[in-house]
Design an enzyme around this catalytic site. Structure first.
Site, mmCIF file in Angstrom:
data_model
loop_
_atom_site.group_PDB
_atom_site.id
_atom_site.type_symbol
_atom_site.label_atom_id
_atom_site.label_comp_id
_atom_site.label_asym_id
_atom_site.label_seq_id
_atom_site.Cartn_x
_atom_site.Cartn_y
_atom_site.Cartn_z
ATOM 1 N N CYS A 184 40.994 36.122 30.402
ATOM 2 C CA CYS A 184 41.745 35.383 31.417
ATOM 3 C C CYS A 184 43.004 34.745 30.830
ATOM 4 C CB CYS A 184 40.861 34.313 32.048
ATOM 5 S SG CYS A 184 39.429 34.960 32.906
ATOM 6 N N ARG A 228 37.977 39.945 38.912
ATOM 7 C CA ARG A 228 39.432 39.966 38.771
ATOM 8 C C ARG A 228 40.036 40.707 39.970
ATOM 9 N NH1 ARG A 228 39.981 38.160 33.645
ATOM 10 N NH2 ARG A 228 38.165 38.532 32.315
#
Length: 221
Positions: A54, A131
């Protein structure tokens, strides 16, 4: 249990109106429709703050933010973390790398936005958003959706390529072939009548594989 699973699995589709919401973000409380007004928006989720993949992804968005701005596009991120976690993470990334995550990041503690957008995939995780990337046009329509699992990072070049392709297609009423990039030939719409077919066969201004598959150069500003 069935009701909960249905709630989690709701997934907006391409062409749907983008669900509106109000949420707390690193820029304060935002109403999404006000934030998005007149702009394209790339709304993306990440599983958690202070995680390695991330960190690379949000840093990637931040480093290329100007490229999105040139395409009249705003960025807004999301994870199921508190606003305090977001702020600490943003500051940590800036201290360690010099990259400032200055776009809004939604603190989706109650998972309200994640559920609205189908970002929770129970077979992957019930407590972390996958995601997801939503491309939303200035009319608040969802135009393209990407989903990645928790352990695979996204491709920033492809996100920007897809965004530009959507805008070029809208503006010039053309289609874009495999691996299209700015400057490549575009596909002109196929003929829909015999008269249009005959005109296409006689047309020397475009590159033709056959009357139904023809390409041309496009002058982009």
């Amino acid at each position: 249990m069935e009701t909960i699973e249905k709630e989690i699995n709701i997934m907006p589709r391409i062409g749907d109106d983008a669900p509106d919401f109000e949420a707390n973000t690193t820029h304060g409380v935002l109403k999404f429709s006000d934030f998005a007004e007149g702009k394209w928006v790339v709304l993306f989720s990440h599983p958690a703050d202070f995680t390695p993949v991330c960190t690379t992804e949000l840093s990637g968005f931040a480093k290329r933010k100007q490229e999105f701005e040139v395409l009249n596009t705003k960025l807004i991120g999301l994870s199921i973390d508190s606003i305090h976690s977001h702020l600490a993470w943003v500051n940590n990334v800036r201290e360690k790398t010099g990259i400032y995550l200055d776009f809004p990041i939604i603190a989706d503690i109650d998972m309200k936005v994640a559920k609205l957008y189908g970002m929770l995939q129970p077979n992957e995780s019930e407590t972390a958003a996958v995601r997801a990337v939503f491309f939303i046009d200035p009319y608040m329509k969802i135009r393209l959706i990407m989903y990645y699992p928790l352990n695979v990072g996204r491709n920033m070049d492809e996100i920007l390529r897809a965004l530009e392709a959507l805008q070029v297609s809208d503006k010039h009423k053309v289609a874009l072939p495999l691996n299209w990039k700015k400057g490549n030939k575009v596909i002109v719409p196929p003929p829909k009548t015999l008269e249009e077919m005959e005109n296409r066969i006689q047309d020397e201004s475009c590159e033709k594989v056959d009357f139904y598959l023809a390409r041309k150069d496009l002058q982009l500003n």
